[in-house]
Scaffold this motif. Structure first.
Motif, PDB file in Angstrom:
ATOM      1  N   LEU A 143       0.833  -1.190   0.127  1.00 45.57           N
ATOM      2  CA  LEU A 143      -0.093  -0.038   0.020  1.00 45.57           C
ATOM      3  C   LEU A 143       0.834   1.385  -0.090  1.00 45.57           C
ATOM      4  CD1 LEU A 143      -2.950   1.319   0.434  1.00 45.57           C
ATOM      5  CD2 LEU A 143      -2.452   1.048   2.961  1.00 45.57           C
ATOM      6  N   ASP A 144       0.725   2.047  -0.874  1.00 41.25           N
ATOM      7  CA  ASP A 144       1.625   3.505  -1.022  1.00 41.25           C
ATOM      8  C   ASP A 144       0.772   4.386  -0.262  1.00 41.25           C
ATOM      9  OD1 ASP A 144       2.791   5.501  -1.637  1.00 41.25           O
ATOM     10  OD2 ASP A 144       2.881   5.095  -3.871  1.00 41.25           O
ATOM     11  N   HIS A 145       1.155   4.946   0.981  1.00 41.89           N
ATOM     12  CA  HIS A 145       0.480   5.654   1.922  1.00 41.89           C
ATOM     13  C   HIS A 145       0.547   7.162   1.258  1.00 41.89           C
ATOM     14  CE1 HIS A 145       4.912   6.633   2.673  1.00 41.89           C
ATOM     15  NE2 HIS A 145       4.162   7.791   3.089  1.00 41.89           N
ATOM     16  N   ARG A 146       1.271   7.585   0.343  1.00 41.30           N
ATOM     17  CA  ARG A 146       1.364   8.738  -0.313  1.00 41.30           C
ATOM     18  C   ARG A 146      -0.229   9.070  -0.903  1.00 41.30           C
ATOM     19  NH1 ARG A 146       6.523   8.238  -3.857  1.00 41.30           N
ATOM     20  NH2 ARG A 146       5.261   6.003  -4.233  1.00 41.30           N
ATOM     21  N   ILE A 147      -1.066   8.067  -1.158  1.00 42.87           N
ATOM     22  CA  ILE A 147      -2.301   8.577  -1.531  1.00 42.87           C
ATOM     23  C   ILE A 147      -3.166   9.228  -0.690  1.00 42.87           C
ATOM     24  CG2 ILE A 147      -2.261   6.701  -3.598  1.00 42.87           C
ATOM     25  CD1 ILE A 147      -4.188   4.758  -2.062  1.00 42.87           C
ATOM     26  N   GLN A 178      -3.549  13.706   1.435  1.00 40.88           N
ATOM     27  CA  GLN A 178      -4.803  14.852   1.687  1.00 40.88           C
ATOM     28  C   GLN A 178      -5.408  14.509   2.825  1.00 40.88           C
ATOM     29  OE1 GLN A 178      -7.318  15.509  -1.743  1.00 40.88           O
ATOM     30  NE2 GLN A 178      -8.472  17.198  -0.499  1.00 40.88           N
ATOM     31  N   GLU A 179      -5.953  13.429   3.009  1.00 40.52           N
ATOM     32  CA  GLU A 179      -6.605  12.988   4.396  1.00 40.52           C
ATOM     33  C   GLU A 179      -5.482  13.300   5.586  1.00 40.52           C
ATOM     34  OE1 GLU A 179      -9.891  12.564   6.036  1.00 40.52           O
ATOM     35  OE2 GLU A 179      -9.838  12.122   3.872  1.00 40.52           O
ATOM     36  N   TRP A 180      -4.236  12.774   5.457  1.00 42.23           N
ATOM     37  CA  TRP A 180      -3.278  12.986   6.317  1.00 42.23           C
ATOM     38  C   TRP A 180      -3.181  14.654   6.723  1.00 42.23           C
ATOM     39  CZ3 TRP A 180       2.170  14.744   6.253  1.00 42.23           C
ATOM     40  CH2 TRP A 180       2.890  14.476   7.427  1.00 42.23           C
ATOM     41  N   ARG A 204     -10.530   7.669   5.535  1.00 44.70           N
ATOM     42  CA  ARG A 204     -10.606   7.264   3.829  1.00 44.70           C
ATOM     43  C   ARG A 204     -11.460   6.273   3.563  1.00 44.70           C
ATOM     44  NH1 ARG A 204      -6.744   8.699  -1.021  1.00 44.70           N
ATOM     45  NH2 ARG A 204      -7.993   7.967  -2.786  1.00 44.70           N
ATOM     46  N   GLU A 205     -11.104   5.153   3.967  1.00 46.88           N
ATOM     47  CA  GLU A 205     -11.629   3.821   3.673  1.00 46.88           C
ATOM     48  C   GLU A 205     -12.491   3.057   4.723  1.00 46.88           C
ATOM     49  OE1 GLU A 205     -10.240   2.481   1.199  1.00 46.88           O
ATOM     50  OE2 GLU A 205      -8.572   3.845   0.699  1.00 46.88           O
ATOM     51  N   ARG A 206     -12.840   3.780   5.643  1.00 40.18           N
ATOM     52  CA  ARG A 206     -13.897   3.463   6.556  1.00 40.18           C
ATOM     53  C   ARG A 206     -13.637   2.437   7.490  1.00 40.18           C
ATOM     54  NH1 ARG A 206     -18.670   6.624   5.183  1.00 40.18           N
ATOM     55  NH2 ARG A 206     -18.530   7.838   3.300  1.00 40.18           N
ATOM     56  N   PHE A 207     -12.332   2.541   7.738  1.00 44.33           N
ATOM     57  CA  PHE A 207     -11.946   1.275   8.751  1.00 44.33           C
ATOM     58  C   PHE A 207     -12.090   1.662  10.236  1.00 44.33           C
ATOM     59  CE2 PHE A 207      -8.414   0.454   5.553  1.00 44.33           C
ATOM     60  CZ  PHE A 207      -9.320  -0.382   4.609  1.00 44.33           C
ATOM     61  N   THR A 208     -12.184   0.393  10.981  1.00 53.00           N
ATOM     62  CA  THR A 208     -11.984   0.626  12.475  1.00 53.00           C
ATOM     63  C   THR A 208     -10.843   0.607  12.885  1.00 53.00           C
ATOM     64  OG1 THR A 208     -14.280   0.008  12.641  1.00 53.00           O
ATOM     65  CG2 THR A 208     -13.143  -0.381  14.640  1.00 53.00           C
ATOM     66  N   ILE A 209     -10.281   1.480  13.835  1.00 52.90           N
ATOM     67  CA  ILE A 209      -8.909   1.310  14.478  1.00 52.90           C
ATOM     68  C   ILE A 209      -9.169   0.499  15.772  1.00 52.90           C
ATOM     69  CG2 ILE A 209      -7.120   2.435  15.440  1.00 52.90           C
ATOM     70  CD1 ILE A 209      -7.591   4.737  13.670  1.00 52.90           C
TER      71      ILE A 209
END
Length: 101
Positions: free
Chosen positions: A1-5, A8-10, A50-55
């Motif tokens: 996974l390329d975190h650079r995508i 904007q969210e970061w 962005r991905e609607r994940f749960t932490i």
């Protein structure tokens, strides 16, 4: 996974912290500050948002956070909650997946 995508969210995570009067500048700028792109916490929230994940984390909220004495460090559950990202403990996770020991 390329975190650079998720740049904007970061950036929006960092902007939220920067604009909050609950945090000192060091929450972003110290060696462990979230503006350091090698610190994972802000990225985790950005990706989850962005991905609607749960932490899933056992880190606890800062119970003493306030504007009179701003915090010098951010906690994942606090920022996640502010930004609408679901954050649960490992115990909650195990309950949700039905793990029985």
């Amino acid at each position: 996974l390329d975190h650079r995508i998720y740049n904007q969210e970061w950036g929006s995570v960092l902007q939220h912290i920067d604009s909050s009067d609950l945090y000192k500048e060091t929450a972003l700028t110290s060696d462990r500050g979230w503006a350091n792109d090698t610190i994972a916490d802000g990225w985790l929230i950005a990706i989850a948002r962005r991905e609607r994940f749960t932490i899933v984390t056992d880190e606890t909220k800062n119970a003493n956070i306030n504007r009179i004495n701003p915090s010098k460090a951010c906690k994942i559950p606090d920022i996640a909650s502010d930004l609408g990202v679901r954050c649960i403990t490992m115990l909650d996770f195990f309950k949700e997946i039905g793990l029985k020991i």
